[in-house]
Write an enzyme that holds these catalytic residues in place. Structure first.
Site, PDB file in Angstrom:
ATOM      1  N   HIS A   1       8.909   1.127   3.673  1.00  0.00           N
ATOM      2  CA  HIS A   1       9.973   1.133   4.680  1.00  0.00           C
ATOM      3  C   HIS A   1      10.826  -0.111   4.467  1.00  0.00           C
ATOM      4  O   HIS A   1      10.593  -0.887   3.533  1.00  0.00           O
ATOM      5  CB  HIS A   1       9.368   1.178   6.091  1.00  0.00           C
ATOM      6  CG  HIS A   1       8.292   0.152   6.322  1.00  0.00           C
ATOM      7  ND1 HIS A   1       8.548  -1.200   6.341  1.00  0.00           N
ATOM      8  CD2 HIS A   1       6.948   0.273   6.485  1.00  0.00           C
ATOM      9  CE1 HIS A   1       7.424  -1.856   6.543  1.00  0.00           C
ATOM     10  NE2 HIS A   1       6.433  -0.990   6.620  1.00  0.00           N
TER      11      HIS A   1
ATOM     12  N   SER B   1       6.314  -0.999  10.272  1.00  0.00           N
ATOM     13  CA  SER B   1       4.973  -0.847   9.710  1.00  0.00           C
ATOM     14  C   SER B   1       4.800   0.612   9.298  1.00  0.00           C
ATOM     15  O   SER B   1       5.334   1.512   9.966  1.00  0.00           O
ATOM     16  CB  SER B   1       3.929  -1.181  10.790  1.00  0.00           C
ATOM     17  OG  SER B   1       2.673  -0.641  10.443  1.00  0.00           O
ATOM     18  N   SER B   2       4.040   0.830   8.230  1.00  0.00           N
ATOM     19  CA  SER B   2       3.783   2.219   7.828  1.00  0.00           C
ATOM     20  C   SER B   2       3.061   2.962   8.947  1.00  0.00           C
ATOM     21  O   SER B   2       3.224   4.167   9.112  1.00  0.00           O
ATOM     22  CB  SER B   2       2.928   2.256   6.561  1.00  0.00           C
ATOM     23  OG  SER B   2       3.639   1.635   5.525  1.00  0.00           O
TER      24      SER B   2
ATOM     25  N   GLY C   1      10.889  -2.901   5.777  1.00  0.00           N
ATOM     26  CA  GLY C   1      10.142  -4.166   5.720  1.00  0.00           C
ATOM     27  C   GLY C   1       9.705  -4.467   4.293  1.00  0.00           C
ATOM     28  O   GLY C   1       9.873  -5.584   3.784  1.00  0.00           O
ATOM     29  N   HIS C   2       9.154  -3.439   3.628  1.00  0.00           N
ATOM     30  CA  HIS C   2       8.741  -3.631   2.231  1.00  0.00           C
ATOM     31  C   HIS C   2       9.970  -3.905   1.350  1.00  0.00           C
ATOM     32  O   HIS C   2       9.926  -4.734   0.450  1.00  0.00           O
ATOM     33  CB  HIS C   2       8.079  -2.365   1.675  1.00  0.00           C
ATOM     34  CG  HIS C   2       6.798  -1.992   2.340  1.00  0.00           C
ATOM     35  ND1 HIS C   2       6.674  -0.868   3.123  1.00  0.00           N
ATOM     36  CD2 HIS C   2       5.579  -2.584   2.317  1.00  0.00           C
ATOM     37  CE1 HIS C   2       5.427  -0.775   3.557  1.00  0.00           C
ATOM     38  NE2 HIS C   2       4.742  -1.807   3.095  1.00  0.00           N
TER      39      HIS C   2
ATOM     40  N   MET D   1       0.847  -1.193   0.000  1.00  0.00           N
ATOM     41  CA  MET D   1       0.000   0.000   0.000  1.00  0.00           C
ATOM     42  C   MET D   1       0.886   1.248   0.000  1.00  0.00           C
ATOM     43  O   MET D   1       0.436   2.345   0.328  1.00  0.00           O
ATOM     44  CB  MET D   1      -0.938  -0.015   1.202  1.00  0.00           C
ATOM     45  CG  MET D   1      -1.892  -1.212   1.154  1.00  0.00           C
ATOM     46  SD  MET D   1      -3.428  -0.971   2.046  1.00  0.00           S
ATOM     47  CE  MET D   1      -2.848  -0.711   3.697  1.00  0.00           C
TER      48      MET D   1
HETATM   49  O1  PAF Z   1      -0.337  -5.984   3.406  1.00  0.00           O
HETATM   50  C1  PAF Z   1      -0.705  -5.016   2.706  1.00  0.00           C
HETATM   51  O2  PAF Z   1       0.009  -4.029   2.542  1.00  0.00           O
HETATM   52  C2  PAF Z   1      -2.074  -5.046   2.046  1.00  0.00           C
HETATM   53  O3  PAF Z   1      -3.004  -5.694   2.845  1.00  0.00           O
HETATM   54  C3  PAF Z   1      -2.043  -5.665   0.631  1.00  0.00           C
HETATM   55  C4  PAF Z   1      -1.634  -7.125   0.691  1.00  0.00           C
HETATM   56  C5  PAF Z   1      -1.086  -4.893  -0.244  1.00  0.00           C
HETATM   57  C6  PAF Z   1      -3.441  -5.604   0.015  1.00  0.00           C
HETATM   58  O4  PAF Z   1      -3.898  -4.296  -0.090  1.00  0.00           O
END
Ligand code: PAF
Length: 288
Positions: A39, A191-192, A41-42, A35
């Protein structure tokens, strides 16, 4: 050698076109759904994707269907420009960043209903309809990008399990890869939503992880599970958090542990610190 620049698509037609070109060259596609407001984590998810040698597509979409009334859909941070710069540095080939009208041009009347046994417990109890929204958007993203694999983080433990089941139940040809939780040095899961915390709350935020760790230790020391859960809730409440749950569940299906049986367990928790709702989990190693 100069880095080729990342391709950003805002429409379904555009991303499909770009992916088709890679597929025509025999390349595999791996999707990292996010979304945005990226950060470490992503970025760890994209690194795992990068290691596969597949072409990495990251989607950035704040999905209105998975937010309940009174939740933070409107205020959720939207930082596309800096997200794209981070993804470019992480060697991601493509970004799919549609707006709401592109993904939901009409009211989304067909939705995915995950099994209530799994989607109405834990986070699903406190966020009714959340997992239906998550499954619906992920199904749509997978249909659009047709990836060979997709990576999701273990911080959203229940989400990961539900999505694995969805892919299995609908016989979708995408492998779901899970990525470990990335934590700050003090243990807070990245986490965001950590960005909502005031400086003072940020200092207190590692308590959730400490409390879950406490449950792991209490159980190892022979305390009955229900007492360990209760102790954890009390610690959070005493520190002026508002806990939604701290629960020990089976790793296999998130149901309550069966008495007198050795099984793999996970401790999951969600609690509000001020206005910010945080979640975390710890898998207990070995059989308990
Ligand atoms: O984990 C997330 O960021 C969201 O739930 C996802 C999987 C991108 C779906 O919108």
């Amino acid at each position: 050698m100069t880095k080729s620049s990342i391709q950003v698509s805002h429409t379904i037609a555009d991303i499909r076109n770009a992916i088709a070109q890679y597929k025509a060259e025999g390349k595999r596609i791996i999707l990292v759904p996010t979304m945005g407001n990226l950060h470490e984590g992503h970025l760890e998810l994209t690194r795992m994707a990068r290691e596969t040698n597949d072409v990495v597509v990251t989607s950035i979409f704040v999905n209105p269907l998975q937010f309940g009334a009174g939740e933070d859909f409107a205020s959720y941070p939207r930082t596309l420009e800096s997200d794209v710069a981070k993804l470019q540095s992480a060697d991601v080939e493509m970004v799919f960043a549609p707006n709401v009208a592109e993904l939901y041009p009409f009211e989304q009347r067909f939705t995915v209903s995950p099994n209530p046994d799994l989607s109405t417990i834990l986070d699903g109890e406190f966020r009714p309809g959340h997992f239906e929204g998550v499954c619906t958007v992920v199904l749509k993203l997978l249909n659009i990008t047709q990836p060979d694999a997709a990576v999701f983080g273990q911080k959203d433990y229940q989400q990961l399990m539900i999505l694995k089941r969805m892919v299995q139940q609908f016989a979708m040809p995408t492998e779901i890869i899970s990525a470990p939780i990335v934590r700050a040095a003090d243990g807070l899961a990245l986490s965001s939503r950590n960005g909502y915390l005031t400086d003072n709350e940020r200092k207190q935020a590692p308590l959730l992880n400490q409390v879950l760790q406490g449950v792991v230790e209490d159980i190892a020391n022979g305390l009955p599970i229900s007492q360990a859960e209760k102790l954890a809730l009390d610690k959070l409440t005493q520190a002026h958090w508002v806990p939604d749950y701290v629960m020990v569940r089976r790793q296999a299906d998130l149901l309550a542990p069966v008495a007198h049986k050795k099984q793999r367990l996970v401790v999951l928790g969600a609690a509000k610190l001020g206005k910010t709702r945080l979640i975390d989990n710890i898998e207990i190693e070995g059989l308990t």
